[in-house]
Design an enzyme around this catalytic site. Structure first.
Site, short mmCIF file in Angstrom:
data_model
loop_
_atom_site.label_atom_id
_atom_site.label_comp_id
_atom_site.label_asym_id
_atom_site.label_seq_id
_atom_site.Cartn_x
_atom_site.Cartn_y
_atom_site.Cartn_z
N ARG A 1 -46.96 18.14 -85.73
CA ARG A 1 -47.18 16.84 -86.29
C ARG A 1 -48.08 16.90 -87.60
O ARG A 1 -49.13 17.65 -87.79
CB ARG A 1 -47.66 15.82 -85.41
CG ARG A 1 -47.10 14.48 -85.75
CD ARG A 1 -47.66 13.49 -84.52
NE ARG A 1 -47.01 13.73 -83.40
CZ ARG A 1 -45.74 13.16 -82.97
NH1 ARG A 1 -44.94 12.55 -83.77
NH2 ARG A 1 -45.12 13.75 -81.64
N HIS B 1 -40.21 19.65 -93.64
CA HIS B 1 -40.54 18.49 -93.40
C HIS B 1 -39.30 17.73 -92.34
O HIS B 1 -38.52 17.61 -93.05
CB HIS B 1 -41.06 17.43 -94.54
CG HIS B 1 -42.32 18.04 -95.25
ND1 HIS B 1 -43.77 17.44 -95.05
CD2 HIS B 1 -42.25 18.97 -96.33
CE1 HIS B 1 -44.26 18.11 -95.87
NE2 HIS B 1 -43.59 18.96 -96.56
N ASN C 1 -40.04 21.51 -99.70
CA ASN C 1 -40.82 21.53 -101.05
C ASN C 1 -40.97 23.02 -101.52
O ASN C 1 -41.39 23.84 -100.55
CB ASN C 1 -42.04 20.82 -101.05
CG ASN C 1 -41.90 19.42 -101.02
OD1 ASN C 1 -40.76 18.71 -101.09
ND2 ASN C 1 -42.73 18.68 -100.13
N HIS D 1 -42.25 25.77 -95.01
CA HIS D 1 -42.10 24.79 -93.97
C HIS D 1 -41.18 23.68 -94.35
O HIS D 1 -40.60 23.40 -95.64
CB HIS D 1 -43.51 23.89 -93.87
CG HIS D 1 -44.23 23.50 -95.13
ND1 HIS D 1 -44.64 24.25 -96.08
CD2 HIS D 1 -44.05 22.17 -95.79
CE1 HIS D 1 -45.16 23.48 -97.21
NE2 HIS D 1 -44.82 22.26 -96.96
#
Ligand code: DGP
Length: 113
Positions: free
Chosen positions: A28, A101, A86, A99
């Site tokens: 999270r 999201h 990103n 990563h």
């Protein structure tokens, strides 16, 4: 090992672990932008999307699949969600470990930047 996300994978920094397998790890986000905001990362330290090799491309498909399963678990698969990667400074990437999201749980703005 000065990478924050590598330290999270290694258990040296705390996180709410939501999923892991041999290749992928999910937790999270510490600073959620919506009721559900998860981060899905490869266990291998790849700094950014731009560093991904052709051989590593299937990893992205695997991350999308993990995101879909987590969206189902979070109860947001039906209402819809956003996946975002990103890339680089102007892409808004702050943590230099590739990563994805997974954001949802409210109506998201159509604006992306
Ligand atoms: P980006 O701007 O795409 O690099 O997003 C990095 C995200 O990582 C940001 O939404 C906050 C999250 N984050 C940064 N440090 C930590 C941490 O130590 N723990 C957790 N759970 N999330 C973090």
């Amino acid at each position: 090992m000065d990478c924050i996300f590598c330290q999270i994978i290694a258990g040296k920094l705390p996180s709410e672990i939501l999923y892991q397998d041999e290749e992928v790890f999910a937790f999270r986000d510490i600073s959620p932008q919506a009721p559900t905001h998860l981060v899905i990362i490869p266990k291998k330290h790849i700094p950014s999307l731009i560093d991904l090799t052709g051989e590593e491309l299937p990893l992205i498909g695997h991350m999308v699949d993990v995101a879909y399963k987590l969206a189902q678990k979070e109860g947001i698969a039906e209402s819809g969600y956003r996946l975002a990667i990103n890339c680089g400074p102007w892409g808004g990437q702050l943590v230099p470990h590739l990563h994805m999201h997974l954001i949802g749980g409210r109506q998201l703005s159509g604006r992306l930047g």
